[in-house]
Design an enzyme around this catalytic site. Structure first.
Site, short mmCIF file in Angstrom:
data_model
loop_
_atom_site.label_atom_id
_atom_site.label_comp_id
_atom_site.label_asym_id
_atom_site.label_seq_id
_atom_site.Cartn_x
_atom_site.Cartn_y
_atom_site.Cartn_z
N CYS A 100 1.91 -29.48 17.85
CA CYS A 100 2.59 -30.60 18.50
C CYS A 100 3.96 -30.91 17.88
O CYS A 100 4.89 -30.14 18.05
CB CYS A 100 1.68 -31.82 18.55
SG CYS A 100 2.18 -32.97 19.84
N HIS B 245 -4.01 -30.60 19.98
CA HIS B 245 -4.71 -31.22 18.85
C HIS B 245 -6.18 -31.01 19.17
O HIS B 245 -6.54 -30.01 19.75
CB HIS B 245 -4.43 -32.72 18.79
CG HIS B 245 -3.01 -33.09 18.63
ND1 HIS B 245 -2.39 -33.11 17.41
CD2 HIS B 245 -2.07 -33.47 19.52
CE1 HIS B 245 -1.14 -33.51 17.57
NE2 HIS B 245 -0.92 -33.73 18.84
#
Ligand code: GLN
Length: 244
Positions: free
Chosen positions: A97, A198
């Site tokens: 991310c 994630h």
């Protein structure tokens, strides 16, 4: 003494650390230890140099925009060359991310442009549109002929575009991916991997953790089999949450 040790290094573990990034590292540690493989974890924070030869796997986690600001400058000025050297000698680099966004050329927030490590040809722009949030599943082919699913959770405001000829990590089955349109997710360039997943990514995809371990150590797959009843259940649940 174990015969082999996986040497991991986390970049900015205090700042780039949301959504269970520590859990990803812990999973790598456990899966090594359960197999009698040693595990060591070093860190390179703000102002600290990166040892280009010191690790087999470098990890950059997710971060809020304000924390990314602090790290972007440091990464570009202090660690860029050593990160390139590590990638060039085949070390695994896994960036999630916010960390993924910093692998590219830049992360643009309005008129502000944060520099990246320039490790892969990609750019990210912070959109005024909605954040791309939700459960996500992608199809990846890390080894030719072996298609697998990675399932996790994404939450990002940035939209990432890959340069021409740059390969995504996978193709979106469910979810948004890099930009909500292209159906591309993440990036893969040799052993450099970036992803918006994630999840926590590795506990939900233990097969991927094993691929990272084997690749970082330069050993052939498959690694010694483990009792993965719980890991498989977590993977199945992550796929179910994403709707596949
Ligand atoms: N700050 C970045 C974004 O919102 C990355 C967020 C994250 O790491 N979850 O796009």
């Amino acid at each position: 003494m174990p015969e082999r040790t996986l040497r991991a290094c986390a970049l900015y573990p205090d700042l780039m650390n949301i959504y269970a990034d520590r859990g990803n590292l812990l999973l790598l540690q456990r899966r090594c230890e359960w197999r009698g493989i040693g595990f060591s974890l070093a860190a390179a924070g703000l102002g600290e140099p990166l040892d280009a030869d010191g690790a087999d796997l470098y990890y950059i986690g997710g971060g809020q925009d304000r924390d990314q600001r602090l790290c972007a400058q440091d990464l570009a000025e202090l660690k860029r060359e050593d990160l390139h050297a590590a990638a060039n000698r085949g070390a695994v680099i896994l960036a999630v991310c916010g960390g993924y966004q910093l692998l590219g050329h830049s992360y643009q927030l309005g008129s502000e442009i944060l520099p990246g490590a320039g490790l892969v040809d990609l750019r990210t722009v912070r959109s005024d549109g909605p954040r791309l949030i939700g459960n996500v599943a992608i199809e990846v082919e890390l080894e030719p002929g072996s298609r697998r699913v990675l399932a996790g959770f994404e939450n990002h405001g940035g939209r990432t575009s890959l340069g021409a000829g740059v390969s995504p990590l996978g193709h979106v089955i469910k979810g948004h991916g890099n930009d909500g349109r292209s159906r591309y997710e993440g990036v893969r360039h040799k052993n450099v991997i970036g992803t918006y997943l994630h999840g926590p990514l590795l506990p939900k995809n233990s097969w991927f953790a094993d691929w990272l371990i084997a690749t970082a150590l330069g050993v052939a797959q498959p690694l010694l089999e483990l009792d993965d009843e719980l890991e498989d259940a977590a993977h199945t649940e992550a796929r179910r949450a994403a709707g596949i």
